[in-house]
Design a protein around this motif. Structure first.
Motif, PDB file in Angstrom:
ATOM      1  N   LEU A 192       0.817  -1.221   0.000  1.00 14.99           N
ATOM      2  CA  LEU A 192       0.000   0.000   0.000  1.00 14.99           C
ATOM      3  C   LEU A 192       0.846   1.263   0.000  1.00 14.99           C
ATOM      4  CD1 LEU A 192      -2.860  -0.973   2.447  1.00 14.99           C
ATOM      5  CD2 LEU A 192      -2.997  -0.702  -0.018  1.00 14.99           C
ATOM      6  N   LEU A 193       2.012   1.221   0.669  1.00 12.63           N
ATOM      7  CA  LEU A 193       2.741   2.472   0.900  1.00 12.63           C
ATOM      8  C   LEU A 193       3.869   2.734  -0.091  1.00 12.63           C
ATOM      9  CD1 LEU A 193       2.977   2.527   4.794  1.00 12.63           C
ATOM     10  CD2 LEU A 193       1.520   3.891   3.309  1.00 12.63           C
ATOM     11  N   ILE A 194       4.421   1.643  -0.688  1.00 13.79           N
ATOM     12  CA  ILE A 194       5.587   1.834  -1.536  1.00 13.79           C
ATOM     13  C   ILE A 194       5.140   2.105  -2.959  1.00 13.79           C
ATOM     14  CG2 ILE A 194       7.694   0.772  -2.421  1.00 13.79           C
ATOM     15  CD1 ILE A 194       7.780  -0.865   0.147  1.00 13.79           C
ATOM     16  N   GLY A 195       5.727   3.133  -3.584  1.00 11.73           N
ATOM     17  CA  GLY A 195       5.335   3.467  -4.943  1.00 11.73           C
ATOM     18  C   GLY A 195       6.132   2.716  -5.992  1.00 11.73           C
ATOM     19  N   HIS A 196       7.430   2.490  -5.701  1.00 10.46           N
ATOM     20  CA  HIS A 196       8.313   1.833  -6.659  1.00 10.46           C
ATOM     21  C   HIS A 196       7.804   0.412  -6.951  1.00 10.46           C
ATOM     22  CE1 HIS A 196      11.875   0.105  -8.397  1.00 10.46           C
ATOM     23  NE2 HIS A 196      12.453   1.284  -8.428  1.00 10.46           N
TER      24      HIS A 196
END
Lengths: 218, 100, 82
Positions: free
Chosen positions: B23-27
């Protein structure tokens, strides 16, 4: 804000699930006892292999179908065909890989055979086969796949087709994937051999197809 | 507390860690890692909880074996899509426009 | 507390730590290597859960093949960046 919410949610989830797990009543169904009771009729002596290929063969059939599907989708997303630039390979590595590859194939065959009575089986054997192919590819003895030939495609789908044929045969005699106990051992070995070849090819193909995706785009 | 329950608890923690990561990591490549950690957590809960009385149970073990192979196929597919996206757009993150 | 439980506890801590590092490491190559370490620790955990079949598969597929795929993807993205 989003970060805080997610972390808070995750912590709540852990606490609640851990609480539920430590409160759990003992299981009312003893699956390992059921497996042990039916093991003599399964055709193999190792319980995990018996579950995978006899009692719950349906799961394994669908699993190889999923793998085949993933392979087809990767083929369909299209792969760039530009040249792959790799630094030249150390000849010592090449010689070592040449030594290791036949041994790995032997280990794969052993694992396939051993699956009938001890830990091992088609999955592990296929993984070792795939690892051998990846090793040979990394030292440039095995070229990456441009696009699979008809023979290769047959190998990729072979395990699934053999399994499906055995399933269809058993369907005609009664229920899907219900082997007659006297032939079960041989049928399981046949299905496992097909699965090993296909799994090895598919898992290796996942790497060999992807690893040459180094071009400049279409 | 037995070893089996300990590993099931680790599975719960890993699953939560993986969900938070997804949910939090964009990469996108890191997201694939988080997704794999999530899967490993689920496998540990499945086997650890089924064997909490200390007896090995072949049924969940066979299912996890199937699951591991499917997980690697899913990972390879995800990586193929990530690399394709990078070739086409030069980005390693999903655009945020669709969220609104 | 038995010796075996202490080993299990250490293994559990190492698994959570390596998973955390593989998600939080600032460099992507380190994150991937930590993930491979995590896969190998998982294989040990399967051995402790008396599931040698899964341990074998995890070591070969979970750590080996997934690691190779990830490192290869990382290398390809890096080459393209350059």
């Amino acid at each position: 804000m989003k970060r805080l919410l997610v972390v808070l949610g995750a912590v709540c989830f852990v606490v609640l699930l851990l609480g539920a797990m430590f409160d759990l009543a003992p299981a009312s169904v003893q699956l390992h006892a059921a497996v042990a009771a039916n093991l003599p009729a399964s055709g193999v002596e190792h319980p995990v292999t018996a579950v995978l290929l006899n009692f719950r063969g349906y799961d394994t059939l669908l699993e190889i179908a999923v793998l085949l599907l993933a392979m087809i989708v990767i083929l369909a997303t299209g792969i760039d065909t530009a040249a792959d630039v790799r630094p030249s390979v150390n000849p010592v590595l090449q010689a070592l890989a040449k030594l290791a590859a036949p041994l790995m194939i032997m280990v794969a065959v052993y694992l396939l055979w051993a699956g009938a009575f001890r830990p091992g089986g088609a999955f592990q054997a296929g993984a070792v086969l795939a690892a051998a192919a990846v090793l040979l590819h990394l030292v440039e003895l095995l070229p990456g796949w441009q696009s699979p030939s008809t023979r290769l495609r047959l190998g990729l789908a072979g395990g699934f087709l053999v399994f499906l044929a055995v399933g269809a045969g058993s369907l005609m005699r009664g229920a899907l994937l219900e082997y007659p106990p006297e032939h079960a051992g041989r049928l399981i070995l046949l299905v496992e051999s097909g699965l090993t070849v296909s799994l090895g090819l598919i898992l290796a193909g996942l790497f060999l197809l992807l690893s040459r995706d180094d071009g400049d785009g279409p | 507390m037995t070893g089996e329950l300990l590993f099931a608890s680790v599975g719960v923690i890993l699953f939560a860690l993986g969900v938070a990561g997804v949910l939090l990591i964009g990469h996108l490549l890191r997201r694939v890692l988080a997704f794999n950690v999530m899967g490993s957590g689920a496998f540990l809960v499945l086997v650890g909880l089924a064997q909490r009385n200390g007896i090995a149970d072949p049924v969940p073990q066979a299912m996890v074996l199937t699951g591991i192979v499917v997980a690697v196929a899913a990972t390879a597919l995800a990586l193929a899509l990530v690399r394709r996206l990078y070739v086409l757009t030069g980005k390693l993150e999903l655009s945020q426009d669709d969220d609104e | 507390m038995s010796l075996e439980f202490i080993f299990d506890l250490l293994l559990a801590l190492a698994m959570v730590w390596s998973a955390w590092r593989s998600l939080s490491a600032s460099r992507l190559d380190r994150a991937i290597v930590m993930f491979i370490v995590f896969g190998l620790l998982m294989a040990l955990a399967w051995a402790r859960l008396s599931a040698p079949d899964i341990g074998l598969a995890e070591a070969a597929i979970g750590a080996g093949l997934t690691g190779a795929l990830l490192l290869d993807a990382y290398g390809a993205l890096k080459r393209r960046e350059a």
